[in-house]
Motif scaffolding. Sequence first.
Motif, PDB file in Angstrom:
ATOM      1  N   TRP A 203     -12.027 -63.525  -4.523  1.00 54.87           N
ATOM      2  CA  TRP A 203     -12.664 -62.538  -5.398  1.00 54.87           C
ATOM      3  C   TRP A 203     -12.295 -62.790  -6.859  1.00 54.87           C
ATOM      4  O   TRP A 203     -11.125 -62.962  -7.195  1.00 54.87           O
ATOM      5  CB  TRP A 203     -12.254 -61.128  -4.999  1.00 54.87           C
ATOM      6  CG  TRP A 203     -13.064 -60.060  -5.691  1.00 54.87           C
ATOM      7  CD1 TRP A 203     -12.659 -59.247  -6.705  1.00 54.87           C
ATOM      8  CD2 TRP A 203     -14.416 -59.711  -5.405  1.00 54.87           C
ATOM      9  NE1 TRP A 203     -13.663 -58.397  -7.068  1.00 54.87           N
ATOM     10  CE2 TRP A 203     -14.771 -58.653  -6.300  1.00 54.87           C
ATOM     11  CE3 TRP A 203     -15.367 -60.170  -4.503  1.00 54.87           C
ATOM     12  CZ2 TRP A 203     -16.029 -58.070  -6.287  1.00 54.87           C
ATOM     13  CZ3 TRP A 203     -16.616 -59.581  -4.494  1.00 54.87           C
ATOM     14  CH2 TRP A 203     -16.935 -58.545  -5.377  1.00 54.87           C
ATOM     15  N   ASP A 208     -17.526 -61.151 -10.540  1.00 56.16           N
ATOM     16  CA  ASP A 208     -18.067 -60.482  -9.351  1.00 56.16           C
ATOM     17  C   ASP A 208     -18.284 -58.986  -9.534  1.00 56.16           C
ATOM     18  O   ASP A 208     -18.919 -58.350  -8.693  1.00 56.16           O
ATOM     19  CB  ASP A 208     -17.134 -60.704  -8.162  1.00 56.16           C
ATOM     20  CG  ASP A 208     -17.023 -62.175  -7.790  1.00 56.16           C
ATOM     21  OD1 ASP A 208     -17.938 -62.945  -8.137  1.00 56.16           O
ATOM     22  OD2 ASP A 208     -16.013 -62.556  -7.166  1.00 56.16           O
ATOM     23  N   LYS A 419     -23.692 -61.896  -7.662  1.00 57.27           N
ATOM     24  CA  LYS A 419     -22.761 -62.744  -6.936  1.00 57.27           C
ATOM     25  C   LYS A 419     -21.763 -61.898  -6.143  1.00 57.27           C
ATOM     26  O   LYS A 419     -21.443 -62.197  -4.988  1.00 57.27           O
ATOM     27  CB  LYS A 419     -22.012 -63.643  -7.922  1.00 57.27           C
ATOM     28  CG  LYS A 419     -21.026 -64.603  -7.277  1.00 57.27           C
ATOM     29  CD  LYS A 419     -20.330 -65.442  -8.344  1.00 57.27           C
ATOM     30  CE  LYS A 419     -19.281 -66.367  -7.736  1.00 57.27           C
ATOM     31  NZ  LYS A 419     -18.576 -67.146  -8.789  1.00 57.27           N
ATOM     32  N   GLY A 420     -21.272 -60.827  -6.756  1.00 54.98           N
ATOM     33  CA  GLY A 420     -20.327 -59.951  -6.076  1.00 54.98           C
ATOM     34  C   GLY A 420     -20.936 -59.257  -4.877  1.00 54.98           C
ATOM     35  O   GLY A 420     -20.276 -59.078  -3.847  1.00 54.98           O
ATOM     36  N   LYS A 423     -21.079 -61.692  -2.126  1.00 55.50           N
ATOM     37  CA  LYS A 423     -19.744 -61.966  -1.595  1.00 55.50           C
ATOM     38  C   LYS A 423     -19.165 -60.788  -0.819  1.00 55.50           C
ATOM     39  O   LYS A 423     -18.141 -60.935  -0.142  1.00 55.50           O
ATOM     40  CB  LYS A 423     -18.798 -62.357  -2.744  1.00 55.50           C
ATOM     41  CG  LYS A 423     -19.141 -63.711  -3.358  1.00 55.50           C
ATOM     42  CD  LYS A 423     -18.333 -63.988  -4.612  1.00 55.50           C
ATOM     43  CE  LYS A 423     -16.881 -64.286  -4.312  1.00 55.50           C
ATOM     44  NZ  LYS A 423     -16.153 -64.753  -5.521  1.00 55.50           N
TER      45      LYS A 423
END
Length: 447
Positions: A203, A208, A419-420, A423
């Motif tokens: 992370w 993110d 993107k976060g 993820k």
Amino acid sequence: MVVMHTVLAIVLVIGLIIWLRVDPVISLVLGSLYLGLASGVGFADTLGAITGGFGEIMGKVGLLIGFGVVIGSLLHATGAFSRMVQALVAAVGARRLPYAMAGAMSTLFPSIYVDVQVVLGAPVARSAAPLLGRNGLPLLAGAIGTGIFSGYVFVVPGLAVILVAGQMNVSLGAWLVGGLCIGLATALLTTFVFSLLLRTNYWKPETDEDASEAMVETEAQDAQAPPAGGPGLLLAAAPIVVPLLMIAFGAFAKLAGYSSELIGFIGNANLALFVGLLGAYLLARRYIGVERTGEVLTDGFKTSGEILLITGVGGSLGAIITASGMGVELGKLFSHDAGGPALLSIVLAWFVAAVLHVAIGSVSVAALTAASIIGPVLSQIAISPVVIGFAIASGALFAVQVNSNFFWMFKGLMGLSTKGALKTLTLVTSIASIISLLLVMLASLFG
């Protein structure tokens, strides 16, 4: 040729939804028309199958969906769900909160829309995240995401559960216990696995997270928050818990060999959810007034109408697939011989639903479409229909990502970059899909 036409029909539906952004209802009807006419069902019989399939699935799940959606709308408006979340935070503390949120979202909240669940869960995640350290936000975001969708596909009365069970003629009583166990175990195990990943350098808060966007979204939601002074915790939970107890009573009585008209009446899922609706309605009249209750009911009926329409045309597609003779070809694919592993059917059912979800972006549409494809050949599969239903649910859970409206809502409310969100939400739903597949395989050994 029927296999080719079925594949083309599904590609047509997916293409219309994704690339041309045609409404799923229109896309499904067009796909049904194409398959019926191209596979030689005939003009009159194609229309007959479309209307007949619509009516058949409505008879199975229409009231369940309508009652469930309206229960969720009423409980949200009264502040009942907010009260449950607040009690949860107070009871477990911050450190256990990821597992508590995953467990609660997967077991207590499936009666409410997934978007409302994330509206309720996001403020909790953002406020509690600093107490969990640097990775607090992604851990809570992942827990909430996996909890929401594990409940949605496995736990009664989640919408995807009702769709799959109805399409495959599986009673909710037969589904109830196994689905609850798989849904809860999936949510908790996924949260644990994700927490291990977050112990690495996975992370990156600077790329993110995006807090400013989340605050704007959260403030907009807070402006519409229900008034304070809602029902107490027991009253708030009653419209959810009582229907589940009624369904469970009927299921366990059947397993124990007891049967009567009264037991069947009490354990009937339609009656159980109506009792829940009546309870939620009385709570709403008491705590938000008659006029506001009427407004919420109108909104709930409008929402359920949209869901019922897409559900019905999903049933139409299933009827066309049956009429086209595709069931014979699928029967060959799913059939077993003495040396063939029965688990292959579970993997195939999972794969069909997973591919449909990745392509379409809707968990419920993918689950319903997969059930429509596989349902006609259940009698030729040497595994319990409940287990095949679980496999479809598991596959439909796979990889909630950018072609889902929920993905973008989740991203904004949680304060994540694109993107976060990939993820967290996309990864945890992918992990949950694989973990639940393993659990379904395990469940198949016991029935």
